[in-house]
Design an enzyme around this catalytic site. Sequence first.
Site, short mmCIF file in Angstrom:
data_model
loop_
_atom_site.label_atom_id
_atom_site.label_comp_id
_atom_site.label_asym_id
_atom_site.label_seq_id
_atom_site.Cartn_x
_atom_site.Cartn_y
_atom_site.Cartn_z
N SER A 163 0.85 -1.19 0.00
CA SER A 163 0.00 0.00 0.00
C SER A 163 0.88 1.23 0.00
O SER A 163 2.11 1.13 0.01
CB SER A 163 -0.90 0.01 1.25
OG SER A 163 -0.09 0.29 2.39
N LYS A 164 0.25 2.39 0.03
CA LYS A 164 0.99 3.66 -0.03
C LYS A 164 2.04 3.76 1.08
O LYS A 164 3.06 4.41 0.91
CB LYS A 164 0.02 4.84 0.10
CG LYS A 164 -0.79 5.03 -1.16
CD LYS A 164 -1.27 6.48 -1.29
CE LYS A 164 -2.22 6.66 -2.46
NZ LYS A 164 -3.61 6.24 -2.14
N ARG A 165 1.76 3.10 2.20
CA ARG A 165 2.73 3.14 3.31
C ARG A 165 4.10 2.63 2.87
O ARG A 165 5.12 2.97 3.44
CB ARG A 165 2.26 2.26 4.48
CG ARG A 165 1.13 2.82 5.28
CD ARG A 165 0.82 1.91 6.44
NE ARG A 165 0.46 0.56 6.00
CZ ARG A 165 1.19 -0.52 6.23
NH1 ARG A 165 2.31 -0.44 6.92
NH2 ARG A 165 0.80 -1.69 5.79
N GLY A 199 5.49 3.19 0.04
CA GLY A 199 6.10 4.04 -0.98
C GLY A 199 5.23 4.06 -2.23
O GLY A 199 4.04 3.79 -2.15
#
Length: 461
Positions: free
Chosen positions: A245-247, A249
């Site tokens: 996920s966006k966490r 990167g």
Amino acid sequence: MIRVRFAPSPTGHLHVGGARTAIFNWLFAKHHGGTFIIRVEDTDQARSTLESEAMVLDDLRWLGLMWDEGPDIGGPHAPYRQSERVERYGEVARELIARGIAYRCYCTEEELEAKRKVAEAESRPPHYDLTCWINRRDDDSIPHAVRFHVPDDGDVTIDDAIRGEVTWKRESLGDFILVRSDGLPTYNFSVVVDDHDMEVTNVIRAEEHLTNTHRQVLIYRAMEWAIPQFAHVSLILGQDRTKLSKRHGATSVSAYAEAGFLAEAMVNYLTLLGWSAPDGRDVFDRDYAIANFALDRVNSAPAVFDPQKFEWLNGQYIHSMSAAELRPLVVNAIGFDAPWLEEAIDVVKTSVHLLPQFKEMIRFVTDYTPPEIDREFAVAVANDLREHGAPLDADAVKAMNDRLKQATGRKGKELFMPLRLMLTGMDHGPELVRAIPLLERASESDSRVLSPLARAERCIR
Ligand code: GLU
């Protein structure tokens, strides 16, 4: 004839997981000489936009995954946008009602919520309580949804091409909605109608849709339609083994493109997230992947996205490309062109993993600040360059080194370090036998570039 589809929901950029699904479908189609279809699943009106559809198609084009049928190019089963196929879903819903399998459900959202609460309080599964099935009516003047009645023989077993046999029990399902009261189909319904109408033979998609397959197979059966072969591709995890996920990167294809990854490297790397080459190689071009792709080599365990490996792989592609091939990509990444750029690319490319890194690596050609250098040494270098001068090819640089050894009594690092510093302004960089000829030639074609001699002279203070 193999027919597969990639079915993006246009709610943002194409993400790594979607791209991997698209690549597997594309490889499968190409391997079998089949047809690759793009179908846009845009019935979620609140979240779907045409801009996002255009972005997703652009991302697919950038990856080089060209499709044979799709919303922009049409095809024998157009339209390829679900929002334009709503009438067709209504038609199939009416057919299912006529067959006594689906029915109109007049229950309101509040009533359904209340029923769910009661079921929960009594520790029953939250299945629909069948009120409208028992009291079937065909009044179209009152708002209603269309619900599918799960038959008594509603157990389903599929032979998934990646996960093997998967079975669901009838009891795990309650009667489910096909068409909402606003007339729009649910995902499970539209996907079946479309896959049937578009003659899709193999459904290759993300694992998150595996549980939906139970409902979908029941709809195929009720319509007496041929059931495609399913293949559910496992999740992509970050390095901490949680869902990517966006966490973790960047997750969108376009973000990687902007960061300087090459489309070829991206296709190669994403193919490795689940698939492995029969001979275990990590670096391969599309022709190799097409020739060797098979679903039985796709791993059912989750794949871990490793940014370092991706970057390493991107470097392999950069190193194997010629400077002429790289030039347009580098110009785009660094924002300028120069007559000497191709030679500079050739000199530095083996230290580059991402296209924008070329900017830093060739900075020594355009930017030069004279460093502090022992005056005597600087004079010796300037004199040598003045006397022997151009053309400075690799052999001339070697000869210069030998003369400087003699003239200054220095050798090894004692000689190379100040020489590098004087001529490139940096304490690291490409080999001098390549950097010095580059500077010489660049200064001849570009007045902004100082020649090695001009640099040496600036160090005499
Ligand atoms: N539109 C779905 C998604 O984006 C794909 C559904 C499918 O492939 O069946 O997840």
